[in-house]
Design a protein around this motif. Structure first.
Motif, PDB file in Angstrom:
ATOM      1  N   CYS A  76       7.924  -7.373  -1.844  1.00  0.00           N
ATOM      2  CA  CYS A  76       7.769  -7.788  -0.445  1.00  0.00           C
ATOM      3  C   CYS A  76       8.887  -8.758  -0.072  1.00  0.00           C
ATOM      4  O   CYS A  76       9.087  -9.777  -0.727  1.00  0.00           O
ATOM      5  N   CYS A  95       5.054  -4.350   8.345  1.00  0.00           N
ATOM      6  CA  CYS A  95       3.645  -3.953   8.256  1.00  0.00           C
ATOM      7  C   CYS A  95       2.833  -4.544   9.415  1.00  0.00           C
ATOM      8  O   CYS A  95       1.926  -3.904   9.946  1.00  0.00           O
ATOM      9  N   ASN A 154       1.333 -10.972   1.797  1.00  0.00           N
ATOM     10  CA  ASN A 154       0.954 -10.062   2.863  1.00  0.00           C
ATOM     11  C   ASN A 154      -0.572  -9.943   2.814  1.00  0.00           C
ATOM     12  O   ASN A 154      -1.123  -9.490   1.812  1.00  0.00           O
ATOM     13  N   CYS A 210       0.359   0.324   7.774  1.00  0.00           N
ATOM     14  CA  CYS A 210       1.149  -0.727   7.125  1.00  0.00           C
ATOM     15  C   CYS A 210       1.769  -0.222   5.831  1.00  0.00           C
ATOM     16  O   CYS A 210       2.897  -0.583   5.486  1.00  0.00           O
ATOM     17  N   CYS A 249       6.114   0.262   5.126  1.00  0.00           N
ATOM     18  CA  CYS A 249       6.777  -0.734   4.281  1.00  0.00           C
ATOM     19  C   CYS A 249       8.115  -0.187   3.755  1.00  0.00           C
ATOM     20  O   CYS A 249       8.136   0.816   3.031  1.00  0.00           O
TER      21      CYS A 249
END
Lengths: 215, 286
Positions: free
Chosen positions: A12, A18, A54, A168, A172
């Motif tokens: 991430c 997202c 996240n 989401c 990504c």
């Protein structure tokens, strides 16, 4: 069948794609987020670590929000997805209070718009008819259950086929998010959680989340 | 310790807003009315004051109405009766209705045909209901594991004691015309006020040891942004001044003024507890 998610922390980059995908998918009004990117720092200069998490509703197996709801509006499906029946919600906010992850929002301002004082955007106009959110009821991430249900009806596999996977996850750019069936021992998500030792976020809250974080 | 900025959401201790900001403030009043309604009915039973029982019945009605006024979908209020198996709000709502029914019958019997077994029966049922009305609000907040300050076994006890204290204060005010009754109530109130202060001190003291989130919340009350309400209104106006006044004098004016002070302190207590509710940070930055 029990839907779950695995999030690879190292992948991430905190791009918020997202968050935007969720907003677009569900026509979420301003100030409402069904998922968030929380960014914090740990340590002191020169030894500082940036932390990116996240987060969204953990679709807990033992959800306090469902227990405290006085009307039965907050419900849990057999596949583990926790959702709110807007027609039953009285807006007492007890579920918002009870969620230790703070992943529920009371939708209060139905007139809020992204560009105040100007005309609604085309996306906002479409959202008001295609995906209307009832003002005065609680909103939350539903793991894109519409996509899952429609996908399954078409014979698709959530987590594998894009059309049956939460927005989401498919948006990504670094493939940090993984989705699948936690009850299937051979699913990709179970392999990831097992191999990379995935852990729920704050297991001490004792709600048995369906989202696992992988370092 | 001060307000949370948007980018600090769940990075630092994040205060709950839904039950204190905007129309959420009604929850503080609902907790107060529930406590004082139950407390007043119980003490009115003890002191045999029909007027006190009637006011308690009215206050229980106000509790239910305040709860409903807080809802954003008020027309669906009846749905709150549907989940008593798991929801404390649902249980409380049912208890309020049961109390209203039982107390209404008891009041009617006591007024028109007192002295029979039926009156005794409905007084017992009403008393049980009144205790339920006083205690349920403590369980509503105490059940919330996410907010460590609230998630305490002491809070239902504190709310009942606060309710009985408020009930005695109100009974003392409304019974000033009946000299002996208001004297008796004032004597009881002196000691109940001390018990109330001890209970509150234990609650906050325990909170500072329970968890870091509970400690942070307790510190908000004792030294932070809520201290400006807690010390002057809850402690000084709601406890210390009335205790001094009630031990120093037994005049009617003292009864009325100290009673009003205690009631203001009772509202402020609920406000402070709701306002101090914070969530633990999700991102471990410390």
């Amino acid at each position: 069948m029990k839907w779950g998610m695995a999030i690879e922390q190292k992948r991430c980059v905190g791009c918020y794609e997202c968050v935007l995908a969720c907003k677009a998918e569900h026509f979420l009004p301003p100030e409402m987020f069904w998922n968030r990117v929380l960014i914090g720092e740990k340590g002191k200069y020169p030894s500082v670590t940036k932390l990116i998490f996240n987060v969204r509703c953990n679709q807990c197996a033992d959800p306090p929000c469902v227990k405290v709801c006085p009307t039965g509006a907050s419900q849990q499906r057999e596949d583990g997805i926790v959702w709110v029946d807007e027609d039953k919600c009285v807006g007492c906010s007890y579920c918002v209070i009870a969620c230790p992850y703070q992943m529920r929002t009371m939708y209060e301002d139905g007139n809020a718009q992204y560009f105040p004082g100007q005309e609604l955007t085309e996306h906002e106009k479409i959202g008001k008819t295609l995906y209307p959110h009832e003002v005065g009821v609680v909103q939350k991430c539903i793991f894109c259950k519409e996509r899952i249900d429609e996908g399954l009806a078409k014979g698709l596999t959530p987590g594998v086929d894009r059309d049956a996977t939460p927005a989401c996850v498919i948006s990504c750019p670094t493939k940090a998010l993984h989705f699948g069936d936690l009850d299937d021992p051979y699913s990709e998500i179970n392999r990831l959680i097992k191999e990379k030792k995935g852990e729920p976020f704050h297991p001490e809250y004792d709600t048995q989340p369906s989202i696992y974080y992988i370092d | 310790m001060i307000g949370t900025k948007p980018y600090e959401f769940m990075i630092k201790y994040t205060p709950q807003r839904d039950w204190i900001e905007g129309h959420g403030i009604l929850i503080a009043f609902a907790l107060f009315f529930g406590g004082i309604a139950g407390g007043l009915y119980l003490v009115s039973l003890y002191f045999d004051s029909l007027l006190g029982m009637f006011i308690a019945w009215l206050l229980a009605m106000v509790t239910g109405l305040t709860d409903m006024a807080h809802l954003t979908k008020r027309a669906r209020f009846w749905r709150m009766l549907l989940k008593p198996k798991t929801s404390w709000i649902s249980r409380g709502f049912i208890v309020i209705w049961l109390f209203l029914g039982a107390a209404a019958i008891q009041l009617a019997i006591s007024f028109w045909a007192d002295g029979g077994a039926a009156e005794t029966f409905f007084k017992v049922v009403g008393g049980i209901g009144a205790f339920g009305v006083a205690v349920y609000s403590g369980f509503v907040v105490g059940y919330v594991g996410a907010i460590k300050l609230w998630n305490s076994a002491i809070i239902p006890i504190l709310f009942v004691v606060a309710g009985v204290t408020g009930g005695l204060a109100l009974l003392m005010v409304v019974s000033v015309g009946e000299t002996f009754l208001s004297w008796d109530v004032a004597i009881a109130l002196r000691w109940v006020l001390i018990a109330y202060a001890v209970c509150m001190a234990i609650y906050l003291w325990v909170a500072t040891y329970e968890s870091t989130a509970a400690r942070d919340a307790a510190m908000r009350i004792l030294r932070g942004n809520i201290a400006s309400v807690f010390w002057p209104l809850v402690v000084l106006l709601g406890i210390i001044v009335p205790i001094i006044m009630l031990f120093a004098s037994d005049s009617t004016a003292v009864f009325v003024i100290s009673g009003i002070f205690i009631i203001i302190g009772g509202v402020a207590l609920r406000y402070c507890i709701l306002k101090a509710g914070v969530y633990s940070p999700l991102v471990p930055t410390e």
